[in-house]
Design a protein around this motif. Structure first.
Motif, PDB file in Angstrom:
ATOM      1  N   LYS A  89      -8.243 -33.224 -38.062  1.00 49.00           N
ATOM      2  CA  LYS A  89      -7.475 -32.032 -38.397  1.00 49.00           C
ATOM      3  C   LYS A  89      -6.441 -31.723 -37.315  1.00 49.00           C
ATOM      4  CE  LYS A  89      -8.603 -29.823 -41.507  1.00 49.00           C
ATOM      5  NZ  LYS A  89      -8.206 -29.905 -42.933  1.00 49.00           N
ATOM      6  N   GLY A  90      -5.596 -30.760 -37.622  1.00 48.57           N
ATOM      7  CA  GLY A  90      -4.726 -30.176 -36.621  1.00 48.57           C
ATOM      8  C   GLY A  90      -5.490 -29.109 -35.856  1.00 48.57           C
ATOM      9  N   PRO A  91      -4.805 -28.374 -34.967  1.00 52.22           N
ATOM     10  CA  PRO A  91      -5.508 -27.435 -34.091  1.00 52.22           C
ATOM     11  C   PRO A  91      -5.883 -26.106 -34.731  1.00 52.22           C
ATOM     12  CG  PRO A  91      -3.162 -27.419 -33.615  1.00 52.22           C
ATOM     13  CD  PRO A  91      -3.365 -28.485 -34.644  1.00 52.22           C
ATOM     14  N   SER A  92      -5.524 -25.878 -35.983  1.00 54.10           N
ATOM     15  CA  SER A  92      -5.694 -24.544 -36.564  1.00 54.10           C
ATOM     16  C   SER A  92      -7.090 -24.282 -37.129  1.00 54.10           C
ATOM     17  CB  SER A  92      -4.654 -24.307 -37.664  1.00 54.10           C
ATOM     18  OG  SER A  92      -4.811 -25.250 -38.706  1.00 54.10           O
ATOM     19  N   GLU A  93      -7.884 -25.325 -37.392  1.00 53.39           N
ATOM     20  CA  GLU A  93      -9.214 -25.136 -37.978  1.00 53.39           C
ATOM     21  C   GLU A  93     -10.299 -25.442 -36.957  1.00 53.39           C
ATOM     22  OE1 GLU A  93      -9.869 -26.147 -42.269  1.00 53.39           O
ATOM     23  OE2 GLU A  93      -8.064 -27.347 -41.931  1.00 53.39           O
ATOM     24  N   GLY A 118     -10.885 -40.440 -49.268  1.00 55.09           N
ATOM     25  CA  GLY A 118      -9.485 -40.104 -49.499  1.00 55.09           C
ATOM     26  C   GLY A 118      -8.583 -40.877 -48.565  1.00 55.09           C
ATOM     27  N   THR A 119      -8.809 -42.173 -48.493  1.00 52.48           N
ATOM     28  CA  THR A 119      -8.167 -43.020 -47.480  1.00 52.48           C
ATOM     29  C   THR A 119      -6.669 -43.156 -47.666  1.00 52.48           C
ATOM     30  OG1 THR A 119      -8.380 -45.137 -46.328  1.00 52.48           O
ATOM     31  CG2 THR A 119      -8.547 -45.182 -48.738  1.00 52.48           C
ATOM     32  N   GLY A 120      -6.152 -42.923 -48.876  1.00 52.75           N
ATOM     33  CA  GLY A 120      -4.715 -43.047 -49.105  1.00 52.75           C
ATOM     34  C   GLY A 120      -4.241 -44.466 -48.887  1.00 52.75           C
ATOM     35  N   ALA A 121      -3.313 -44.623 -47.945  1.00 50.33           N
ATOM     36  CA  ALA A 121      -2.790 -45.954 -47.629  1.00 50.33           C
ATOM     37  C   ALA A 121      -3.634 -46.663 -46.575  1.00 50.33           C
ATOM     38  CB  ALA A 121      -1.341 -45.847 -47.152  1.00 50.33           C
ATOM     39  N   GLY A 122      -4.839 -46.119 -46.305  1.00 47.96           N
ATOM     40  CA  GLY A 122      -5.772 -46.799 -45.410  1.00 47.96           C
ATOM     41  C   GLY A 122      -5.908 -46.197 -44.030  1.00 47.96           C
ATOM     42  N   PHE A 123      -5.587 -44.905 -43.909  1.00 47.21           N
ATOM     43  CA  PHE A 123      -5.663 -44.256 -42.606  1.00 47.21           C
ATOM     44  C   PHE A 123      -6.738 -43.179 -42.604  1.00 47.21           C
ATOM     45  CE2 PHE A 123      -1.110 -45.288 -43.400  1.00 47.21           C
ATOM     46  CZ  PHE A 123      -1.068 -46.429 -42.630  1.00 47.21           C
ATOM     47  N   LEU A 127     -13.631 -30.253 -47.481  1.00 49.67           N
ATOM     48  CA  LEU A 127     -13.934 -31.593 -46.968  1.00 49.67           C
ATOM     49  C   LEU A 127     -15.427 -31.794 -46.757  1.00 49.67           C
ATOM     50  CD1 LEU A 127     -11.185 -32.421 -44.316  1.00 49.67           C
ATOM     51  CD2 LEU A 127     -11.411 -33.289 -46.638  1.00 49.67           C
ATOM     52  N   LEU A 128     -16.105 -30.765 -46.266  1.00 46.16           N
ATOM     53  CA  LEU A 128     -17.548 -30.882 -46.028  1.00 46.16           C
ATOM     54  C   LEU A 128     -18.299 -31.200 -47.313  1.00 46.16           C
ATOM     55  CD1 LEU A 128     -18.178 -27.929 -43.552  1.00 46.16           C
ATOM     56  CD2 LEU A 128     -18.463 -30.358 -43.056  1.00 46.16           C
ATOM     57  N   GLU A 129     -17.953 -30.526 -48.387  1.00 45.50           N
ATOM     58  CA  GLU A 129     -18.678 -30.761 -49.643  1.00 45.50           C
ATOM     59  C   GLU A 129     -18.364 -32.136 -50.222  1.00 45.50           C
ATOM     60  OE1 GLU A 129     -19.863 -28.578 -53.858  1.00 45.50           O
ATOM     61  OE2 GLU A 129     -18.721 -27.472 -52.325  1.00 45.50           O
ATOM     62  N   TYR A 130     -17.143 -32.601 -50.025  1.00 47.26           N
ATOM     63  CA  TYR A 130     -16.796 -33.943 -50.482  1.00 47.26           C
ATOM     64  C   TYR A 130     -17.480 -35.029 -49.644  1.00 47.26           C
ATOM     65  CZ  TYR A 130     -13.018 -32.448 -53.648  1.00 47.26           C
ATOM     66  OH  TYR A 130     -12.287 -31.899 -54.677  1.00 47.26           O
ATOM     67  N   VAL A 160      -5.756 -33.816 -46.525  1.00 37.68           N
ATOM     68  CA  VAL A 160      -5.221 -32.467 -46.312  1.00 37.68           C
ATOM     69  C   VAL A 160      -5.994 -31.512 -47.217  1.00 37.68           C
ATOM     70  CG1 VAL A 160      -3.177 -31.005 -46.361  1.00 37.68           C
ATOM     71  CG2 VAL A 160      -2.969 -33.427 -45.768  1.00 37.68           C
ATOM     72  N   ALA A 161      -7.072 -30.980 -46.675  1.00 36.34           N
ATOM     73  CA  ALA A 161      -7.894 -29.998 -47.397  1.00 36.34           C
ATOM     74  C   ALA A 161      -8.611 -29.155 -46.365  1.00 36.34           C
ATOM     75  CB  ALA A 161      -8.906 -30.695 -48.311  1.00 36.34           C
ATOM     76  N   ALA A 162      -8.933 -27.929 -46.739  1.00 38.37           N
ATOM     77  CA  ALA A 162      -9.636 -27.036 -45.818  1.00 38.37           C
ATOM     78  C   ALA A 162     -11.025 -27.592 -45.510  1.00 38.37           C
ATOM     79  CB  ALA A 162      -9.732 -25.647 -46.421  1.00 38.37           C
ATOM     80  N   LEU A 163     -11.545 -27.259 -44.342  1.00 40.69           N
ATOM     81  CA  LEU A 163     -12.816 -27.809 -43.901  1.00 40.69           C
ATOM     82  C   LEU A 163     -13.976 -27.593 -44.873  1.00 40.69           C
ATOM     83  CD1 LEU A 163     -13.259 -27.379 -40.040  1.00 40.69           C
ATOM     84  CD2 LEU A 163     -13.547 -29.449 -41.399  1.00 40.69           C
TER      85      LEU A 163
END
Length: 234
Positions: A173-177, A77-82, A155-158, A149-152
């Motif tokens: 991720k941010g600090p919430s997960e 899910g690289t988007g614009a390459g990041f 993302l793990l299954e992907y 931007v997806a819950a952990l």
């Protein structure tokens, strides 16, 4: 942004930046902003913000996580390459694959890599759940990232099906997960939560890198279809 200014931003985060890399990243920024006028690649369009929130945020992986020389690396899910394209610029020894489900993004990355003269990048147009079933990609990568931007659990299954045994997956991720909250999901997919690396970047904020090691092969039934992953995460 001058070379000295950019170099200082990187040095403040414990990273080196060389003049050739600066020139490539500057051209990257120009192409990103130019293309973004016709097709939405990013909501961040101010140069200083791009340097901090895209380039530096991607590059900090190299300061926090050891990635072996010559590693086969995939950005899902690289988007614009990041972060994938940034890492390809900063670490030309890596064999980088950029995966995205939108053809226009992939076209942008193909053109960008050619324009920059980067020959260690392969761009793939596919959904992660489809590519992970293909022999050429399944369990073939030493290191996998996702800044999506997806819950952990999602993302793990992907992402874990792409990681070879002994390889690593890093969720940005941010600090919430926390990785400790998804240990059962990781085990189901052949992964093991390893550690969390917390950091605060100037003009970016708090970031958390969550690392999983691939310790067993992913069962053949994973990943499931995208709608099932989203509706009923592990």
């Amino acid at each position: 942004m001058t070379f000295e200014q950019a170099k200082k931003i990187f040095q403040n985060a414990g990273l080196d930046l060389y003049e050739m890399q600066f020139r490539q990243l500057s051209t990257y920024l120009e192409k990103l902003v130019e293309t973004n006028q016709h097709f939405n690649l990013t909501s961040i369009i101010e140069p200083a913000e791009i340097w901090a929130k895209h380039f530096l945020d991607s590059a900090v992986l190299l300061q926090k996580i050891p990635i072996s020389i010559g590693s086969h690396y995939l950005d899902v899910g690289t988007g614009a390459g990041f972060p994938g394209m940034v890492l390809a610029i900063l670490r030309p020894d890596l064999q980088v694959t950029l995966l995205d489900s939108l053809q226009k993004r992939v076209d942008f990355l193909v053109d960008l890599a050619e324009y920059l003269g980067i020959d260690n990048v392969r761009c793939v147009h596919a959904r992660a759940e489809d590519a992970a079933k293909m022999t050429e990609y399944r369990e073939k990568f030493d290191f996998v990232t996702s800044r999506a931007v997806a819950a952990l659990p999602v993302l793990l299954e992907y992402c874990l099906p792409f990681v070879k045994l002994g390889g690593m997956f890093c969720a940005m991720k941010g600090p919430s997960e926390s990785g400790r909250d998804v240990e059962n999901a990781a085990w189901t997919l052949g992964g093991s939560f390893q550690q969390e690396v917390n950091d605060t970047l100037e003009n970016v904020g708090q970031r958390r890198l969550i690392l999983f090691e691939k310790v067993e092969k992913t069962p053949a039934q994973y990943p499931r279809r995208g709608d099932k992953i989203q509706k009923k995460p592990l």
